[in-house]
Design a protein around this motif. Structure first.
Motif, PDB file in Angstrom:
ATOM      1  N   ASN A 134      59.573 102.017-119.561  1.00 34.68           N
ATOM      2  CA  ASN A 134      58.802 101.998-120.809  1.00 34.68           C
ATOM      3  C   ASN A 134      57.438 101.352-120.619  1.00 34.68           C
ATOM      4  N   GLU A 135      57.393 100.240-119.881  1.00 36.43           N
ATOM      5  CA  GLU A 135      56.105  99.582-119.634  1.00 36.43           C
ATOM      6  C   GLU A 135      55.179 100.476-118.816  1.00 36.43           C
ATOM      7  N   LYS A 141      55.311 103.751-118.654  1.00 31.80           N
ATOM      8  CA  LYS A 141      54.961 104.928-119.461  1.00 31.80           C
ATOM      9  C   LYS A 141      53.741 104.634-120.340  1.00 31.80           C
ATOM     10  N   ASP A 142      53.666 103.395-120.860  1.00 31.26           N
ATOM     11  CA  ASP A 142      52.519 103.015-121.685  1.00 31.26           C
ATOM     12  C   ASP A 142      51.210 103.093-120.905  1.00 31.26           C
ATOM     13  N   GLU A 143      51.295 102.913-119.600  1.00 34.70           N
ATOM     14  CA  GLU A 143      50.111 102.953-118.732  1.00 34.70           C
ATOM     15  C   GLU A 143      49.947 104.312-118.039  1.00 34.70           C
TER      16      GLU A 143
END
Length: 177
Positions: free
Chosen positions: A43-44, A46-48
């Motif tokens: 998830n972290e 994916k944000d980037e």
């Protein structure tokens, strides 16, 4: 459960495509992480705009052979995850390092491929310490801009000195008259 031949071919084609498209690919060992940590990392990342994918070593080896980057997979042993990004080649390594440091996990890079060049785990760790691309560009611009501002400031002093001298002469003449 064993994968069928068709699904292996599909996964192989996907890996080849990901390796071709990505400017930065990092292979890491995810052993010791639980499912919740892996999902949190995904998830972290994916944000980037960075992807995390668990891969089979044999399929990854075949994909690297297909693209003539065999050095990327020459010493693969154990659990392997591929972290890749098509925007910033350094982002996968930097983000992995930040995540593992923040969660107090042991980070084990296996190798990396950045802009078509294969890097050792030690070099990937060095690269992971670099700031992001935007920060490096800002630092470079500031480095170029700073001497120009200094030059402009220095060139203004003689003119300012002349103005101060003329004002002092004007005040003196006003007092005298």
């Amino acid at each position: 459960m064993a994968l069928s031949k068709d699904s292996k071919k599909e996964i192989l084609q996907d890996l080849i495509a990901k390796l071709k498209e990505s400017t930065g690919v990092v292979l890491t060992d995810y052993q010791g992480m639980n499912v919740a940590q892996i999902n949190s990392l995904r998830n972290e990342l994916k944000d980037e705009k960075v992807e995390f994918k668990v891969v089979k070593n044999t399929l990854l080896e075949k994909a690297s052979e297909e693209l003539n980057v065999e050095d990327l997979t020459k010493d693969l042993i154990g659990c392997t995850a591929m972290v890749f990004c098509s925007d910033d080649g350094v982002a996968p390594a930097r983000l992995l390092k930040e995540y593992f440091k923040k969660n107090k996990l042991e980070l084990k890079f296996k190798s990396g491929l950045i802009d078509g060049r294969v890097f050792s785990p030690e070099k990937i760790m060095e690269i992971a310490s670099l700031p992001s691309k935007d920060v490096l560009i800002a630092q470079m611009i500031n480095g170029v801009k700073s001497p120009l501002y200094s030059l402009a400031f220095i060139l203004q002093w003689p003119l300012r000195g002349l103005i101060f001298t003329l004002e002092a002469v004007k005040r003196q003449k006003e007092k005298a008259s």
